[in-house]
Motif scaffolding. Structure first.
Motif, PDB file in Angstrom:
ATOM      1  N   ILE A  82      47.578  34.878  42.056  1.00 34.53           N
ATOM      2  CA  ILE A  82      47.062  34.813  40.682  1.00 34.53           C
ATOM      3  C   ILE A  82      48.219  35.137  39.732  1.00 34.53           C
ATOM      4  O   ILE A  82      48.789  36.242  39.772  1.00 34.53           O
ATOM      5  CB  ILE A  82      45.906  35.783  40.476  1.00 34.53           C
ATOM      6  N   THR A  83      48.557  34.165  38.922  1.00 34.91           N
ATOM      7  CA  THR A  83      49.691  34.337  37.984  1.00 34.91           C
ATOM      8  C   THR A  83      49.232  34.637  36.571  1.00 34.91           C
ATOM      9  O   THR A  83      50.034  35.056  35.728  1.00 34.91           O
ATOM     10  CB  THR A  83      50.566  33.063  37.984  1.00 34.91           C
ATOM     11  N   ASP A  84      47.932  34.412  36.322  1.00 33.04           N
ATOM     12  CA  ASP A  84      47.440  34.680  34.953  1.00 33.04           C
ATOM     13  C   ASP A  84      47.445  36.188  34.658  1.00 33.04           C
ATOM     14  O   ASP A  84      47.278  37.018  35.579  1.00 33.04           O
ATOM     15  CB  ASP A  84      46.034  34.120  34.777  1.00 33.04           C
ATOM     16  N   ASN A  85      47.622  36.504  33.377  1.00 31.74           N
ATOM     17  CA  ASN A  85      47.560  37.901  32.926  1.00 31.74           C
ATOM     18  C   ASN A  85      46.518  37.965  31.815  1.00 31.74           C
ATOM     19  O   ASN A  85      46.838  37.983  30.624  1.00 31.74           O
ATOM     20  CB  ASN A  85      48.928  38.363  32.426  1.00 31.74           C
ATOM     21  N   PRO A  86      45.242  37.988  32.188  1.00 36.53           N
ATOM     22  CA  PRO A  86      44.190  37.818  31.190  1.00 36.53           C
ATOM     23  C   PRO A  86      43.999  39.071  30.333  1.00 36.53           C
ATOM     24  O   PRO A  86      44.326  40.186  30.751  1.00 36.53           O
ATOM     25  CB  PRO A  86      42.968  37.518  32.020  1.00 36.53           C
ATOM     26  N   VAL A  87      43.454  38.820  29.183  1.00 35.28           N
ATOM     27  CA  VAL A  87      43.034  39.903  28.289  1.00 35.28           C
ATOM     28  C   VAL A  87      41.565  40.158  28.552  1.00 35.28           C
ATOM     29  O   VAL A  87      40.796  39.223  28.815  1.00 35.28           O
ATOM     30  CB  VAL A  87      43.288  39.517  26.814  1.00 35.28           C
ATOM     31  N   ALA A  88      41.175  41.407  28.480  1.00 34.58           N
ATOM     32  CA  ALA A  88      39.764  41.753  28.710  1.00 34.58           C
ATOM     33  C   ALA A  88      38.859  40.904  27.833  1.00 34.58           C
ATOM     34  O   ALA A  88      39.099  40.732  26.651  1.00 34.58           O
ATOM     35  CB  ALA A  88      39.535  43.229  28.435  1.00 34.58           C
ATOM     36  N   GLY A  89      37.837  40.370  28.463  1.00 35.80           N
ATOM     37  CA  GLY A  89      36.884  39.543  27.745  1.00 35.80           C
ATOM     38  C   GLY A  89      37.204  38.062  27.789  1.00 35.80           C
ATOM     39  O   GLY A  89      36.412  37.253  27.316  1.00 35.80           O
ATOM     40  N   THR A  90      38.348  37.702  28.394  1.00 36.53           N
ATOM     41  CA  THR A  90      38.694  36.274  28.515  1.00 36.53           C
ATOM     42  C   THR A  90      38.615  35.880  29.982  1.00 36.53           C
ATOM     43  O   THR A  90      38.454  36.717  30.882  1.00 36.53           O
ATOM     44  CB  THR A  90      40.113  36.012  27.972  1.00 36.53           C
TER      45      THR A  90
END
Length: 314
Positions: A289-297
């Protein structure tokens, strides 16, 4: 008497009044005849003490002429299958003169020479000319049929005709025993993972001889499209084998076939079981997993599910 009136000779009576005749009935057709016994007049003795004169007399006696029989077999298979009726054709002949037509039919018995008590056909009438066409079972006592070389006897029964004497003829027949593969295992549905080993077995019996187990016989099995090495049955007729399912094997319900190729006196047999289902272990591979999501996204997760041999699932 009353037909050709052929004389069979003259005889003198002895002191007790007995007269004996000997006559060979050569070329006499079978049938009912009338025999006349005739005493001629004796009117020539001189009229003196001790002499007598008498008038003759006669009596009629019914006589039946019998002849021996001959049995001609026209159609009999050289090999037959135990438990399967076979056809027997032929004709009963006048053994004194084969060209002379029979004047009445006779009755026949058919049996194995080694087991005369078990009549395969009993008291079967022929046609009036002696011909017969019979369907003959191999086992009427339901105690099994012995395989191998056998001798079949056809017999003209005594007193089945007033004109023909009994006779019999023997013919060689080879009987093939019938086999059956039974008790296939596993009998209940089973799930086997690829890479695991499944136990397989079958019992070979001679179904035409009281389902007697057949030991020391080679049995071969095929798992789907893969031949398994031949195994030999034990004393109880059981053939046990195993098969390790490769990871390349197709999945799903599999047909397992057992084969016995027969012998010089046993017929081959084949039987199938459909109780084995081959399945695969599965593995889930998740990509990094390369994504670095923001909470709620949301974010993406990718990967794949593969089988135990690395192939994808359908």
């Amino acid at each position: 008497f009353g037909n050709s009136n052929q004389s069979i000779g003259t005889a003198l009576t002895d002191a007790e009044g007995n007269a004996s005749f000997t006559w060979t009935t050569t070329n006499i057709a079978p049938g009912d005849y009338t025999l006349q016994l005739l005493v001629a007049d004796d009117l020539t003795d001189p009229l003196a003490d001790g002499n007598s004169r008498r008038t003759g007399n006669s009596t009629l006696v019914d006589v039946t002429v019998q002849v021996p029989t001959d049995i001609r077999i026209d159609n009999l298979p050289s090999t037959i299958t135990a438990g399967v009726p076979f056809t027997l054709e032929g004709q009963i002949l006048d053994d004194d003169d084969n060209s002379r037509a029979l004047i009445s039919g006779v009755r026949l018995d058919v049996y194995w020479q080694s087991n005369p008590e078990e009549r395969l056909r009993s008291g079967v009438p022929t046609l009036s000319n002696g011909s017969f066409n019979l369907s003959v079972p191999t086992d009427t006592s339901n105690n099994g049929t012995v395989r191998g070389p056998r001798t079949l006897v056809v017999e003209v029964l005594e007193d089945s005709s007033p004109y023909y004497l009994p006779s019999n003829v023997s013919s060689a027949v080879f009987v093939f025993g019938v086999t059956q593969l039974e008790g296939l295992q596993p009998s209940n549905p089973v799930l086997i993972n690829r890479g695991d080993t499944v136990n397989l077995s079958a019992t070979l019996v001679e179904s035409s001889f009281n389902f007697q187990p057949l030991g020391n016989r080679d049995v071969t099995a095929k798992f789907h499209e893969t031949w398994i090495p031949t195994v030999t049955t034990d004393g109880s007729g059981t053939a046990n084998t195993t098969f390790t399912i490769p990871t390349s094997h197709p999945l799903g319900l599999i047909v397992v076939s057992f084969y016995y190729n027969g012998s010089s006196d046993l017929l081959p047999s084949q039987s199938n079981l459909s109780s084995v289902t081959v399945r695969s272990l599965t593995f889930m591979v998740v990509d990094q997993i390369t994504d670095n999501p923001v909470a709620g996204t949301s974010f993406n997760v990718s990967g794949r599910v593969v089988s135990d041999n690395g192939s994808g699932l359908e």
